[in-house]
Design an enzyme around this catalytic site. Structure first.
Site, PDB file in Angstrom:
ATOM      1  N   ASP A  89       3.404  44.681  61.240  1.00 59.26           N
ATOM      2  CA  ASP A  89       2.333  45.358  61.965  1.00 59.26           C
ATOM      3  C   ASP A  89       1.078  44.510  61.740  1.00 59.26           C
ATOM      4  O   ASP A  89       1.092  43.560  60.948  1.00 59.26           O
ATOM      5  CB  ASP A  89       2.133  46.793  61.431  1.00 59.26           C
ATOM      6  CG  ASP A  89       1.455  47.714  62.441  1.00 59.26           C
ATOM      7  OD1 ASP A  89       2.128  48.607  62.997  1.00 59.26           O
ATOM      8  OD2 ASP A  89       0.231  47.537  62.682  1.00 59.26           O
TER       9      ASP A  89
ATOM     10  N   ASP B  38       0.057  39.472  63.812  1.00 56.19           N
ATOM     11  CA  ASP B  38      -0.537  39.882  65.081  1.00 56.19           C
ATOM     12  C   ASP B  38       0.428  39.508  66.204  1.00 56.19           C
ATOM     13  O   ASP B  38       0.769  38.334  66.370  1.00 56.19           O
ATOM     14  CB  ASP B  38      -1.880  39.139  65.254  1.00 56.19           C
ATOM     15  CG  ASP B  38      -2.601  39.531  66.532  1.00 56.19           C
ATOM     16  OD1 ASP B  38      -2.014  40.228  67.388  1.00 56.19           O
ATOM     17  OD2 ASP B  38      -3.778  39.130  66.675  1.00 56.19           O
ATOM     18  N   LEU B  39       0.850  40.502  66.970  1.00 55.26           N
ATOM     19  CA  LEU B  39       1.805  40.248  68.059  1.00 55.26           C
ATOM     20  C   LEU B  39       1.316  39.180  69.023  1.00 55.26           C
ATOM     21  O   LEU B  39       2.119  38.450  69.612  1.00 55.26           O
ATOM     22  CB  LEU B  39       2.046  41.549  68.844  1.00 55.26           C
ATOM     23  CG  LEU B  39       2.938  42.577  68.155  1.00 55.26           C
ATOM     24  CD1 LEU B  39       2.776  43.947  68.815  1.00 55.26           C
ATOM     25  CD2 LEU B  39       4.398  42.128  68.204  1.00 55.26           C
TER      26      LEU B  39
ATOM     27  N   GLY C 189       5.564  47.774  68.373  1.00 60.65           N
ATOM     28  CA  GLY C 189       4.136  47.475  68.195  1.00 60.65           C
ATOM     29  C   GLY C 189       3.436  47.345  69.539  1.00 60.65           C
ATOM     30  O   GLY C 189       3.962  46.728  70.463  1.00 60.65           O
TER      31      GLY C 189
ATOM     32  N   SER D 172       7.972  52.980  78.256  1.00 62.20           N
ATOM     33  CA  SER D 172       7.268  54.256  78.389  1.00 62.20           C
ATOM     34  C   SER D 172       7.456  54.828  79.785  1.00 62.20           C
ATOM     35  O   SER D 172       7.665  54.098  80.769  1.00 62.20           O
ATOM     36  CB  SER D 172       5.775  54.027  78.134  1.00 62.20           C
ATOM     37  OG  SER D 172       5.040  55.158  78.539  1.00 62.20           O
TER      38      SER D 172
ATOM     39  N   HIS E 162       5.157  55.682  81.399  1.00 59.33           N
ATOM     40  CA  HIS E 162       4.009  55.202  82.187  1.00 59.33           C
ATOM     41  C   HIS E 162       4.348  53.980  83.039  1.00 59.33           C
ATOM     42  O   HIS E 162       3.561  53.596  83.898  1.00 59.33           O
ATOM     43  CB  HIS E 162       2.811  54.978  81.278  1.00 59.33           C
ATOM     44  CG  HIS E 162       2.402  56.247  80.586  1.00 59.33           C
ATOM     45  ND1 HIS E 162       1.954  57.348  81.284  1.00 59.33           N
ATOM     46  CD2 HIS E 162       2.431  56.618  79.281  1.00 59.33           C
ATOM     47  CE1 HIS E 162       1.726  58.349  80.432  1.00 59.33           C
ATOM     48  NE2 HIS E 162       2.009  57.930  79.210  1.00 59.33           N
TER      49      HIS E 162
ATOM     50  N   TYR F 277      -1.781  50.002  80.843  1.00 54.10           N
ATOM     51  CA  TYR F 277      -0.826  50.239  79.747  1.00 54.10           C
ATOM     52  C   TYR F 277       0.598  50.332  80.302  1.00 54.10           C
ATOM     53  O   TYR F 277       1.532  49.705  79.783  1.00 54.10           O
ATOM     54  CB  TYR F 277      -1.225  51.534  79.011  1.00 54.10           C
ATOM     55  CG  TYR F 277      -0.207  52.058  78.037  1.00 54.10           C
ATOM     56  CD1 TYR F 277      -0.022  51.460  76.798  1.00 54.10           C
ATOM     57  CD2 TYR F 277       0.574  53.175  78.355  1.00 54.10           C
ATOM     58  CE1 TYR F 277       0.929  51.963  75.899  1.00 54.10           C
ATOM     59  CE2 TYR F 277       1.506  53.681  77.474  1.00 54.10           C
ATOM     60  CZ  TYR F 277       1.682  53.070  76.247  1.00 54.10           C
ATOM     61  OH  TYR F 277       2.617  53.561  75.369  1.00 54.10           O
TER      62      TYR F 277
ATOM     63  N   LYS G 283       4.257  47.812  80.251  1.00 54.23           N
ATOM     64  CA  LYS G 283       5.644  48.251  80.044  1.00 54.23           C
ATOM     65  C   LYS G 283       6.526  47.705  81.172  1.00 54.23           C
ATOM     66  O   LYS G 283       7.649  47.271  80.927  1.00 54.23           O
ATOM     67  CB  LYS G 283       5.720  49.781  79.981  1.00 54.23           C
ATOM     68  CG  LYS G 283       4.909  50.417  78.841  1.00 54.23           C
ATOM     69  CD  LYS G 283       5.350  49.955  77.477  1.00 54.23           C
ATOM     70  CE  LYS G 283       4.675  50.700  76.342  1.00 54.23           C
ATOM     71  NZ  LYS G 283       4.945  50.145  75.010  1.00 54.23           N
TER      72      LYS G 283
ATOM     73  N   ARG H  30       3.296  70.351  79.773  1.00 55.76           N
ATOM     74  CA  ARG H  30       3.973  69.113  80.215  1.00 55.76           C
ATOM     75  C   ARG H  30       5.085  68.743  79.242  1.00 55.76           C
ATOM     76  O   ARG H  30       6.164  68.303  79.634  1.00 55.76           O
ATOM     77  CB  ARG H  30       2.947  67.978  80.311  1.00 55.76           C
ATOM     78  CG  ARG H  30       3.586  66.616  80.605  1.00 55.76           C
ATOM     79  CD  ARG H  30       2.560  65.511  80.812  1.00 55.76           C
ATOM     80  NE  ARG H  30       3.217  64.238  81.018  1.00 55.76           N
ATOM     81  CZ  ARG H  30       3.352  63.292  80.088  1.00 55.76           C
ATOM     82  NH1 ARG H  30       2.836  63.461  78.878  1.00 55.76           N
ATOM     83  NH2 ARG H  30       3.974  62.171  80.361  1.00 55.76           N
TER      84      ARG H  30
HETATM   85  N1  LIG Z   1       4.330  58.213  70.983  1.00 56.15           N
HETATM   86  C1  LIG Z   1       4.791  58.362  72.201  1.00 56.15           C
HETATM   87  O1  LIG Z   1       4.936  59.475  72.703  1.00 56.15           O
HETATM   88  C2  LIG Z   1       5.160  57.155  73.027  1.00 56.15           C
HETATM   89  C3  LIG Z   1       5.509  57.334  74.370  1.00 56.15           C
HETATM   90  C4  LIG Z   1       5.892  56.229  75.107  1.00 56.15           C
HETATM   91  C5  LIG Z   1       5.953  54.986  74.518  1.00 56.15           C
HETATM   92  N2  LIG Z   1       5.596  54.836  73.203  1.00 56.15           N
HETATM   93  C6  LIG Z   1       5.632  53.507  72.620  1.00 56.15           C
HETATM   94  O2  LIG Z   1       6.190  53.586  71.316  1.00 56.15           O
HETATM   95  C7  LIG Z   1       5.585  52.585  70.486  1.00 56.15           C
HETATM   96  C8  LIG Z   1       5.056  53.221  69.206  1.00 56.15           C
HETATM   97  O3  LIG Z   1       4.135  54.235  69.539  1.00 56.15           O
HETATM   98  P1  LIG Z   1       3.380  55.112  68.433  1.00 56.15           P
HETATM   99  O4  LIG Z   1       3.165  56.448  69.043  1.00 56.15           O
HETATM  100  O5  LIG Z   1       4.083  54.996  67.126  1.00 56.15           O
HETATM  101  O6  LIG Z   1       1.961  54.399  68.386  1.00 56.15           O
HETATM  102  P2  LIG Z   1       1.098  53.909  67.124  1.00 56.15           P
HETATM  103  O7  LIG Z   1      -0.243  53.527  67.675  1.00 56.15           O
HETATM  104  O8  LIG Z   1       1.142  54.916  66.042  1.00 56.15           O
HETATM  105  O9  LIG Z   1       1.872  52.590  66.671  1.00 56.15           O
HETATM  106  C9  LIG Z   1       1.677  51.339  67.275  1.00 56.15           C
HETATM  107  C10 LIG Z   1       1.532  50.304  66.185  1.00 56.15           C
HETATM  108  O10 LIG Z   1       1.337  49.003  66.811  1.00 56.15           O
HETATM  109  C11 LIG Z   1       0.432  48.280  66.006  1.00 56.15           C
HETATM  110  N3  LIG Z   1      -0.261  47.205  66.739  1.00 56.15           N
HETATM  111  C12 LIG Z   1      -1.250  47.328  67.646  1.00 56.15           C
HETATM  112  N4  LIG Z   1      -1.687  46.113  68.020  1.00 56.15           N
HETATM  113  C13 LIG Z   1      -0.968  45.201  67.327  1.00 56.15           C
HETATM  114  C14 LIG Z   1      -0.978  43.786  67.254  1.00 56.15           C
HETATM  115  N5  LIG Z   1      -1.830  43.041  67.979  1.00 56.15           N
HETATM  116  N6  LIG Z   1      -0.112  43.170  66.424  1.00 56.15           N
HETATM  117  C15 LIG Z   1       0.765  43.905  65.666  1.00 56.15           C
HETATM  118  N7  LIG Z   1       0.811  45.248  65.671  1.00 56.15           N
HETATM  119  C16 LIG Z   1      -0.047  45.891  66.507  1.00 56.15           C
HETATM  120  C17 LIG Z   1      -0.578  49.330  65.515  1.00 56.15           C
HETATM  121  O11 LIG Z   1      -1.255  48.893  64.349  1.00 56.15           O
HETATM  122  C18 LIG Z   1       0.315  50.545  65.276  1.00 56.15           C
HETATM  123  O12 LIG Z   1       0.703  50.673  63.922  1.00 56.15           O
HETATM  124  C19 LIG Z   1       4.525  51.906  71.332  1.00 56.15           C
HETATM  125  O13 LIG Z   1       5.034  50.712  71.887  1.00 56.15           O
HETATM  126  C20 LIG Z   1       4.269  52.913  72.434  1.00 56.15           C
HETATM  127  O14 LIG Z   1       3.779  52.296  73.620  1.00 56.15           O
HETATM  128  C21 LIG Z   1       5.191  55.898  72.448  1.00 56.15           C
END
Ligand SMILES: NC(=O)c1ccc[n+]([C@@H]2O[C@H](COP(=O)([O-])OP(=O)(O)OC[C@H]3O[C@@H](n4cnc5c(N)ncnc54)[C@H](O)[C@@H]3O)[C@@H](O)[C@H]2O)c1
Length: 278
Positions: free
Chosen positions: A32, A50-51, A71, A110, A112, A135, A139, A172
């Site tokens: 992360d 960093d991704l 991430g 997602s 989305h 966003y 995806k 929803r």
């Molecule tokens: N939570 C949901 O309902 C949901 C729905 C659809 C999709 N998603 C997807 O699931 C995944 C996880 O979601 P989440 O709810 O745990 O979100 P979250 O924000 O809790 O976790 C995302 C993580 O990515 C890390 N991150 C951000 N930028 C970064 C970078 N440049 N380099 C490395 N790490 C980085 C953040 O620090 C964070 O810990 C995401 O890809 C999100 O798009 C989640």
């Protein structure tokens, strides 16, 4: 399996996946952008990366069998803010993974990506991309990236179009809820199914009101057990306004379908941060 890499390990969903992923491999490399994620499980290591930086992502892939790519910046933002983590980050994971011989990537896509479709259409996994935000566009980009790496290079990927994996506190979510139990099953099936090629599946529980159709992804063997209907009576009694001209109510993407591009969708929601602690 020898090694799995989990991106987004410090995130909410990542916190629920670390332990079950360890049951599937000898070594879990959690990564992360945050400095550290606190206590680690046995056989787990943490690497800050960093991704958006190929020089930081590529070394993580050495010797990895699979990557679970969660991430991302998880909200709608101006395009320039998402470009590094959500677009280039995906490219870095796929390209570095390919060069290192990674067999499969399991990606947190997602709803989305298809957020402007109406919920009443009951779309399948073959619905055309209709992103509701930048966003969601990231995806779509990553799903197409995964398809291209499968078509051209034979690298597998499973794209989990998660609807909403969070506590059920709005109507929803009666359709869109993905419980943590079902999330774990979904990721496990995406990993343990022997061959997947390029696959898309909706991340949704066994909700009576689920607005999407997973029948074409049946081969993955995902059979969700939870159902948001247990929350229906209370939530329906509380929420009374129905506006059929509101894309936030009618479209798959909910609030993200309504906000202007670049404006936060999460600000319209009440997502509880119930991250799992060790
Ligand atoms: N939570 C949901 O309902 C949901 C729905 C659809 C999709 N998603 C997807 O699931 C995944 C996880 O979601 P989440 O709810 O745990 O979100 P979250 O924000 O809790 O976790 C995302 C993580 O990515 C890390 N991150 C951000 N930028 C970064 C970078 N440049 N380099 C490395 N790490 C980085 C953040 O620090 C964070 O810990 C995401 O890809 C999100 O798009 C989640």
């Amino acid at each position: 399996m020898t090694k799995i890499v989990l991106t987004g390990a410090a995130g909410r969903l990542g916190s629920y996946l670390r332990e079950p992923l360890l049951a599937l491999c000898d070594e879990l490399v959690s990564t992360d952008i945050v400095e550290d994620i606190g206590k680690l499980y046995p056989r787990e290591t943490y690497v800050k990366a960093d991704l958006a930086r190929m020089d930081q992502i590529a070394p993580l892939m050495e010797g990895a069998d699979m990557v679970v790519h969660f991430g991302a910046i998880v909200d709608e933002k101006p395009f320039e803010e998402l470009l590094g983590p959500n677009f280039i980050g995906s490219y870095n994971v796929w390209e570095a993974g390919y060069k290192a011989g990674v067999r499969r990537i399991v990606y947190a896509s997602s709803i989305h990506a298809v957020g402007m479709h109406l919920k009443s259409e009951f779309i399948g996994t073959d619905a055309e991309h209709r992103p509701d935000t930048f966003y969601g566009l990231a995806k779509c980009f990553t799903e197409d990236l995964g398809r291209m790496y499968w078509d051209k290079r034979g690298m597998e990927s499973v794209h989990l179009r998660i609807l909403s994996c969070a506590q059920v506190n709005n109507t929803r979510a009666l359709g869109s809820w993905l419980s943590y139990t079902d999330l774990i099953q979904l990721v496990t099936r995406a990993i343990d199914t022997p061959s997947v090629g390029f696959a898309i599946i909706y991340g949704v529980s066994n909700n009576d009101r689920a607005p999407v159709d997973n029948s074409k992804a049946s081969f993955l063997g995902y059979r969700p057990v939870d159902n948001a209907e247990i929350f229906a009576a209370q939530l329906l009694a509380e929420e009374t306004t129905v506006d059929t001209s509101d894309p936030g109510q009618m479209c798959q993407g909910g609030p993200f379908a309504k906000v202007d591009l670049g404006q936060s969708g999460l600000a319209q929601m009440n997502v509880v941060n119930d991250k799992k602690e060790i």
